[in-house]
Scaffold this motif. Structure first.
Motif, PDB file in Angstrom:
ATOM      1  N   ASN A   1      36.095  53.693  39.433  1.00  0.00           N
ATOM      2  CA  ASN A   1      34.725  53.580  38.909  1.00  0.00           C
ATOM      3  C   ASN A   1      34.374  52.159  38.487  1.00  0.00           C
ATOM      4  OD1 ASN A   1      36.252  53.285  36.636  1.00  0.00           O
ATOM      5  ND2 ASN A   1      35.501  55.141  35.614  1.00  0.00           N
ATOM      6  N   GLY A   2      35.314  51.226  38.632  1.00  0.00           N
ATOM      7  CA  GLY A   2      35.032  49.828  38.318  1.00  0.00           C
ATOM      8  C   GLY A   2      35.173  49.467  36.854  1.00  0.00           C
ATOM      9  N   ASN A   3      35.459  50.429  35.983  1.00  0.00           N
ATOM     10  CA  ASN A   3      35.607  50.160  34.557  1.00  0.00           C
ATOM     11  C   ASN A   3      37.073  49.880  34.238  1.00  0.00           C
ATOM     12  OD1 ASN A   3      32.885  50.734  34.316  1.00  0.00           O
ATOM     13  ND2 ASN A   3      33.239  52.876  33.737  1.00  0.00           N
ATOM     14  N   PHE A   4      37.298  48.966  33.283  1.00  0.00           N
ATOM     15  CA  PHE A   4      38.660  48.607  32.911  1.00  0.00           C
ATOM     16  C   PHE A   4      38.700  48.191  31.451  1.00  0.00           C
ATOM     17  CE2 PHE A   4      41.788  45.236  32.181  1.00  0.00           C
ATOM     18  CZ  PHE A   4      42.959  45.921  32.472  1.00  0.00           C
ATOM     19  N   THR A   5      39.752  48.610  30.757  1.00  0.00           N
ATOM     20  CA  THR A   5      39.986  48.204  29.369  1.00  0.00           C
ATOM     21  C   THR A   5      41.477  47.985  29.186  1.00  0.00           C
ATOM     22  OG1 THR A   5      38.099  49.477  28.564  1.00  0.00           O
ATOM     23  CG2 THR A   5      39.735  48.820  26.936  1.00  0.00           C
ATOM     24  N   GLY A   6      41.848  46.778  28.779  1.00  0.00           N
ATOM     25  CA  GLY A   6      43.259  46.529  28.555  1.00  0.00           C
ATOM     26  C   GLY A   6      43.597  45.063  28.494  1.00  0.00           C
ATOM     27  N   ASN A   7      44.881  44.771  28.338  1.00  0.00           N
ATOM     28  CA  ASN A   7      45.372  43.403  28.247  1.00  0.00           C
ATOM     29  C   ASN A   7      45.812  42.908  29.624  1.00  0.00           C
ATOM     30  OD1 ASN A   7      44.957  43.640  25.541  1.00  0.00           O
ATOM     31  ND2 ASN A   7      47.116  43.634  24.958  1.00  0.00           N
ATOM     32  N   VAL A   8      45.470  41.651  29.954  1.00  0.00           N
ATOM     33  CA  VAL A   8      45.885  41.022  31.212  1.00  0.00           C
ATOM     34  C   VAL A   8      46.317  39.597  30.905  1.00  0.00           C
ATOM     35  CG1 VAL A   8      44.330  42.420  32.632  1.00  0.00           C
ATOM     36  CG2 VAL A   8      43.570  40.197  31.776  1.00  0.00           C
ATOM     37  N   MET A   9      47.072  39.031  31.844  1.00  0.00           N
ATOM     38  CA  MET A   9      47.462  37.629  31.730  1.00  0.00           C
ATOM     39  C   MET A   9      46.472  36.800  32.535  1.00  0.00           C
ATOM     40  SD  MET A   9      50.055  37.598  29.744  1.00  0.00           S
ATOM     41  CE  MET A   9      50.577  35.898  29.972  1.00  0.00           C
ATOM     42  N   ILE A  10      45.856  35.830  31.893  1.00  0.00           N
ATOM     43  CA  ILE A  10      44.845  35.015  32.539  1.00  0.00           C
ATOM     44  C   ILE A  10      45.364  33.588  32.708  1.00  0.00           C
ATOM     45  CG2 ILE A  10      43.632  34.225  30.459  1.00  0.00           C
ATOM     46  CD1 ILE A  10      41.007  34.852  31.991  1.00  0.00           C
ATOM     47  N   LYS A  11      44.963  32.981  33.843  1.00  0.00           N
ATOM     48  CA  LYS A  11      45.385  31.610  34.125  1.00  0.00           C
ATOM     49  C   LYS A  11      44.494  30.634  33.370  1.00  0.00           C
ATOM     50  CE  LYS A  11      46.841  32.744  38.853  1.00  0.00           C
ATOM     51  NZ  LYS A  11      46.573  32.469  40.291  1.00  0.00           N
ATOM     52  N   LYS A  12      45.147  29.676  32.716  1.00  0.00           N
ATOM     53  CA  LYS A  12      44.433  28.596  32.027  1.00  0.00           C
ATOM     54  C   LYS A  12      44.989  27.275  32.539  1.00  0.00           C
ATOM     55  CE  LYS A  12      44.167  28.776  27.625  1.00  0.00           C
ATOM     56  NZ  LYS A  12      44.554  28.889  26.220  1.00  0.00           N
ATOM     57  N   SER A  13      44.223  26.225  32.311  1.00  0.00           N
ATOM     58  CA  SER A  13      44.693  24.900  32.723  1.00  0.00           C
ATOM     59  C   SER A  13      45.952  24.501  31.972  1.00  0.00           C
ATOM     60  CB  SER A  13      43.591  23.858  32.488  1.00  0.00           C
ATOM     61  OG  SER A  13      43.224  23.843  31.122  1.00  0.00           O
ATOM     62  N   SER A  14      46.142  25.078  30.758  1.00  0.00           N
ATOM     63  CA  SER A  14      47.318  24.737  29.957  1.00  0.00           C
ATOM     64  C   SER A  14      48.424  25.770  30.087  1.00  0.00           C
ATOM     65  CB  SER A  14      46.904  24.620  28.478  1.00  0.00           C
ATOM     66  OG  SER A  14      46.322  25.828  28.020  1.00  0.00           O
ATOM     67  N   GLY A  15      48.247  26.792  30.976  1.00  0.00           N
ATOM     68  CA  GLY A  15      49.265  27.826  31.141  1.00  0.00           C
ATOM     69  C   GLY A  15      48.661  29.207  31.017  1.00  0.00           C
ATOM     70  N   ASN A  16      49.479  30.214  31.225  1.00  0.00           N
ATOM     71  CA  ASN A  16      49.013  31.592  31.157  1.00  0.00           C
ATOM     72  C   ASN A  16      48.903  32.058  29.710  1.00  0.00           C
ATOM     73  OD1 ASN A  16      49.095  31.489  33.935  1.00  0.00           O
ATOM     74  ND2 ASN A  16      51.050  32.611  34.102  1.00  0.00           N
ATOM     75  N   SER A  17      47.970  33.003  29.506  1.00  0.00           N
ATOM     76  CA  SER A  17      47.766  33.516  28.156  1.00  0.00           C
ATOM     77  C   SER A  17      47.304  34.960  28.249  1.00  0.00           C
ATOM     78  CB  SER A  17      46.730  32.676  27.408  1.00  0.00           C
ATOM     79  OG  SER A  17      46.486  33.191  26.132  1.00  0.00           O
ATOM     80  N   GLU A  18      47.721  35.767  27.274  1.00  0.00           N
ATOM     81  CA  GLU A  18      47.333  37.183  27.259  1.00  0.00           C
ATOM     82  C   GLU A  18      45.976  37.336  26.590  1.00  0.00           C
ATOM     83  OE1 GLU A  18      49.216  41.548  26.052  1.00  0.00           O
ATOM     84  OE2 GLU A  18      49.983  39.706  25.137  1.00  0.00           O
ATOM     85  N   VAL A  19      45.090  38.088  27.257  1.00  0.00           N
ATOM     86  CA  VAL A  19      43.761  38.335  26.714  1.00  0.00           C
ATOM     87  C   VAL A  19      43.461  39.820  26.825  1.00  0.00           C
ATOM     88  CG1 VAL A  19      42.920  36.031  27.311  1.00  0.00           C
ATOM     89  CG2 VAL A  19      42.597  37.919  28.919  1.00  0.00           C
ATOM     90  N   PHE A  20      42.457  40.237  26.089  1.00  0.00           N
ATOM     91  CA  PHE A  20      41.974  41.619  26.158  1.00  0.00           C
ATOM     92  C   PHE A  20      40.639  41.615  26.884  1.00  0.00           C
ATOM     93  CE2 PHE A  20      39.258  44.981  24.487  1.00  0.00           C
ATOM     94  CZ  PHE A  20      40.042  46.102  24.698  1.00  0.00           C
ATOM     95  N   ILE A  21      40.496  42.496  27.945  1.00  0.00           N
ATOM     96  CA  ILE A  21      39.279  42.538  28.758  1.00  0.00           C
ATOM     97  C   ILE A  21      38.679  43.932  28.697  1.00  0.00           C
ATOM     98  CG2 ILE A  21      38.343  42.401  31.105  1.00  0.00           C
ATOM     99  CD1 ILE A  21      40.245  40.199  31.728  1.00  0.00           C
ATOM    100  N   LYS A  22      37.368  43.961  28.473  1.00  0.00           N
ATOM    101  CA  LYS A  22      36.591  45.202  28.547  1.00  0.00           C
ATOM    102  C   LYS A  22      35.577  45.007  29.668  1.00  0.00           C
ATOM    103  CE  LYS A  22      34.810  49.178  27.058  1.00  0.00           C
ATOM    104  NZ  LYS A  22      35.532  50.461  27.064  1.00  0.00           N
ATOM    105  N   GLN A  23      35.764  45.729  30.805  1.00  0.00           N
ATOM    106  CA  GLN A  23      34.910  45.554  31.987  1.00  0.00           C
ATOM    107  C   GLN A  23      34.207  46.861  32.307  1.00  0.00           C
ATOM    108  OE1 GLN A  23      36.171  43.251  35.645  1.00  0.00           O
ATOM    109  NE2 GLN A  23      36.199  45.325  36.504  1.00  0.00           N
TER     110      GLN A  23
END
Length: 880
Positions: free
Chosen positions: A276-298
């Motif tokens: 259904n295209g909806n998502f809620t949870g933690n993902v690892m996102i790429k940053k210029s200074s390295g990877n970081s864990e974030v919380f996404i509500k889509q």
């Protein structure tokens, strides 16, 4: 119809067609009538009739066509003239109006539109460019539309500027006649005209500006909100990210448009591609200074029949370890607030069963938390309070009340305490059944000390009222005693020592003197007695007083005095200090039945905070504490509030008991020295009085002679001499004959009327008849010329008569003009006159009454005729 230059005005064409039709009908009618007169030409006439008839039909058809055009032309003119929403105007080649509506006439008056615009246009580059565009269109006879901002009209509701939308269109007409009327065409030659349509769009522009600012604010809000926001198309290509997310990732905001959002997911990007295209949870996102864990509500949304994905990105979300630390910190804070609260707190359920209590409740109920939890809270209160709690719980559940507050007592078997109880509903906000009152919070405050303090304040206020009453009684009593003692003096002057009435008169005077002592005790209660404080060493003072205290005790009672080292000085009246200790010791002796002990001790104590003593607030500081403890019967609780009241005594049946003024006098003297008293007593065990007196530094005292001189001069607020006071007796008077403690030689000397005082006129003022009469008689016997006055006003009338006088003797307290005010007036107008003030109060009262004055003398009531004569002699002799 008005656009073609080769066409005439349709209304004129219609007019000519109607005229031509009329002529055709007329000719057709003539041919028809000619058939009757010229039958031989019937064929020709019939043909003519048919021709004219056909012409009529053709002309009629043309008229119908022209009518439509004429109606349209009239409608245009009517629209121009009757339009009330837009400014409409037709100008000729000379820029003058030939047709306009009312709005245009009022707005432009007789000015040309171009002149008006050039004079009122706001000076901006855009306005100048649009105005030039308008001029060019007029010169080329081309239609044009521009928007210009101009200065507002005087009656405009807009204060800054007005916006006009201006449209022009050229009109071409053939030569024709004119319309008649105010707004008609005056004369139209074969030439071109300009049709102006002007609309005020200021409100529209203002709203457009508001919408623009709101769009900008909304864009800025989304762009810089503290979380990341993104929007992707159905294929996951980025259409928008806000500045916050771009800065966090470390990319340029506009450089990522069209890129896949999955490119910024470090791994497992497929987890975001749900059905259904909806998502809620933690993902690892790429940053210029390295990877970081974030919380996404889509969330998948539909916009213009197109599916898109929009989401929010939150970073710095605490992990489980951090959440545990935060949770533990919140538990600590809650425990600090709960257990360390100065108010007792009880959590009770819907059945009033105790679920939890804080430490303060354990102190108030004197029971541990283990014993309290599970008990019914109503068991610790009376039936009335229990009923209030049940009713409060019902009202909270029904939402009728927000809080209930009342005062009550704990049950005696718990502990005799006064408490204040506040009830609040226990609402739950963070569970599914939120905002439901399923219990109550009970705040319990121990107000026992507050109630005791209120009782002490009430007692102190009552003592203050008694003091005021005692002061007034003592003042009037001193006036009466002055008269009694004075008349005794007059009688003693007429009865010698050998007279049978002499001893009776001496007894009367001696008892009058004892009554005057009672008055002095009343003044001590009201803190209006004479007060001559000195710096005293407590230890040395006790060494002088101890023999006096010992003589007041019997052989069955032992007295022990102990002193703490390094005691400071106290500033008290030595005589009154002795009276305080003697009264306390005598009371302690009377409280001991048989054998017993009286312990007197001294110590130093520092008050770090202000102490509330009745209505007075004692300032912090160092105090010398004198403690008097006995092993007597103690004082019942019901009498503790009354012992300092005047005339209260529990020794009514004891022979030789006092008047009940002893402790009241102690209270008055101690308060006059800026001290206070504490009482500790238990029935059957004994009583302790602790007297707190302010401590002073150990300074060298002035010599006794210097002190006497200083005490005889009362200074005003500026430091100048305001009142000179002397005692009622003189120490160097010889006492040749003494009977019952009275100076008989003085009475003998008063019998002889003196002649040396002749010529000295004294004004004697007193509102009490007896005092005035005895004083006047006594002074006249001494040879003085005495003028008797019943009031200050009466004395002023005599003074205004101009009769000379050398002295004024006046009572200070009189109705109307007081003696102090009379003294000030006389001293101002007759500075050479000696003035003696008499009062039943002390010299301290005179100090306050005469602040700012000088050279007055004082004699206290009650006084004898001997003392009055001595005072007059001293005052007259002091200025010789």
């Amino acid at each position: 119809m008005l656009k073609d230059i080769n066409k005439r005005r349709p209304d004129r064409k219609l007019e000519r067609s109607l005229v031509f039709l009329a002529y055709t009908v007329m000719f057709m009618s003539l041919t028809m009538f000619s058939l009757f007169f010229y039958p031989q030409y019937s064929i020709y006439l019939i043909i003519g009739t048919v021709v004219f008839n056909l012409l009529c039909i053709l002309i009629t058809l043309r008229i119908l066509k022209l009518s439509e055009d004429a109606i349209a032309f009239g409608t245009l003119a009517s629209e121009i003239i009757n339009d009330k929403t837009k400014l409409m105007r037709v100008d000729n080649s000379e820029n003058k109006a030939v047709l306009c509506n009312r709005l245009a006439l009022d707005y432009f008056s007789d000015k040309s539109v171009m002149d008006f615009l050039e004079n009122n246009i706001i000076d901006t580059a855009a306005n100048k460019l649009d105005l030039q565009k308008l001029k060019s269109a007029i010169n080329k006879l081309q239609p044009a539309t521009v928007e210009l901002s101009v200065n507002p009209a005087k009656d405009s509701v807009f204060v800054a500027e007005e916006w006009l939308r201006i449209s022009i269109k050229p009109i071409y007409l053939d030569k024709t006649d004119i319309f008649e009327g105010k707004y008609s065409l005056k004369k139209i030659r074969k030439e071109s005209y300009i049709f102006w349509v002007i609309e005020n769009i200021t409100a529209y522009k203002n709203m457009e500006q508001v919408f623009k600012e709101e769009r900008t604010s909304l864009h800025n809000f989304i762009d810089y909100m503290p979380i990341g926001v993104y929007s992707c198309d159905n294929f996951g290509r980025i259409e928008y990210i806000n500045n916050t997310l771009a800065d966090y990732i470390g990319v340029e905001k506009n450089s990522v448009n069209g890129m896949l959002f999955d490119d910024f997911i470090a791994h497992n990007s497929e987890q975001m591609h749900t059905q259904n295209g909806n998502f809620t949870g933690n993902v690892m996102i790429k940053k210029s200074s390295g990877n970081s864990e974030v919380f996404i509500k889509q969330k998948r949304v539909k916009e213009n029949d197109t599916l898109k994905s929009r989401g929010a990105v939150i970073w710095d979300v605490p992990n489980d370890k951090e959440l545990k630390l935060i949770f533990n910190l919140m538990r600590d804070k809650t425990e600090w607030l709960f257990n360390n609260s100065p108010i007792g707190i009880i959590f009770a359920d819907g059945y009033l069963k105790i679920m939890e209590v804080n430490q303060n409740i354990e102190k108030i109920f004197a029971q541990s938390q283990e014993k309290l939890v599970g008990q019914n809270v109503g068991d610790y209160f009376d039936a009335v309070s229990n009923e209030k709690m049940h009713k409060a719980l019902t009202d909270f559940i029904q939402g009728k009340e927000d809080s209930i507050k009342f005062e009550t007592n704990l049950k005696p078997e718990t502990e005799e305490k006064n408490v204040e109880v506040c009830l609040y509903p226990m609402h739950t906000h963070y569970i599914p059944e939120g905002n439901v009152a399923n219990g109550i919070i009970i705040y319990v405050t121990d107000i026992t000390n507050r109630r005791n303090l209120e009782m002490q304040v009430a007692q102190a206020q009552k003592m203050q009222a008694f003091g005021q009453l005692a002061g007034g009684v003592a003042h009037d009593f001193n006036n009466l005693m002055t008269a009694v003692i004075g008349f005794c003096d007059l009688l003693i002057q007429r009865h010698g020592v050998g007279d049978a009435s002499f001893s009776d008169l001496l007894q009367i005077k001696q008892n009058a003197s004892r009554a005057a002592e009672v008055a002095r005790q009343l003044l001590a209660i009201s803190r209006k007695q004479p007060f001559n404080p000195k710096m005293l060493n407590v230890t040395e003072s006790f060494a002088e007083i101890e023999p006096l205290l010992s003589r007041a005790l019997n052989e069955k009672i032992t007295m022990k005095i102990t002193h703490a080292p390094d005691l400071g000085m106290i500033r008290v009246d030595s005589t009154q200090f002795s009276q305080v200790l003697l009264n306390l010791v005598v009371n302690a002796k009377d409280a001991i039945n048989g054998k017993g002990e009286i312990n007197i001790s001294t110590r130093r104590e520092r008050l770090h905070e202000a102490y509330q003593f009745g209505p007075d607030l004692i300032k912090p500081g160092d105090f010398v504490v004198i403690s008097v403890t006995d092993t007597g019967c103690g004082i019942p609780d019901e009498n503790k509030e009354k012992i300092f009241e005047p005339f209260f005594s529990t020794k009514k049946n004891i022979p030789g008991s006092g008047t009940g003024l002893g402790l009241a006098m102690v209270y008055g003297i101690v308060r006059q020295t800026e001290g206070f008293i504490k009482l500790f007593s238990e029935v059957g065990k004994g009583t302790t009085f602790e007297i707190y007196l302010p401590e002073f530094e150990n300074k060298t005292e002035d010599t006794e002679e210097t002190t006497k001189i200083k005490e005889s001069v009362i200074l005003d607020k500026t430091g100048k001499a305001a009142l000179t006071t002397m005692g009622n007796t003189v120490s160097n008077i010889s006492r040749d004959k003494m009977i019952l403690g009275l100076n008989i030689s003085a009475f003998d000397s008063m019998r002889n009327i003196s002649t040396k005082n002749a010529g000295t006129r004294i004004i004697f003022v007193d509102d009490e008849d007896a005092v005035r009469k005895v004083g006047v008689r006594g002074l006249k016997r001494k040879g003085f010329d005495v003028v008797e006055c019943i009031s200050a006003e009466n004395a002023l009338e005599y003074i205004k008569s101009g009769e000379p006088f050398q002295m004024l003797i006046t009572d200070m307290m009189m109705p109307g003009l007081s003696g102090a005010d009379l003294a000030k007036i006389v001293h101002k107008e007759h500075p050479e006159v000696k003035i003696i003030l008499a009062s039943g109060y002390s010299e301290e009262i005179a100090r306050n009454e005469l602040a700012g004055s000088a050279d007055f003398y004082f004699i206290g009531k009650p006084y004898s005729l001997e003392a009055l004569n001595i005072k007059i002699t001293e005052v007259l002799g002091s200025h010789e």
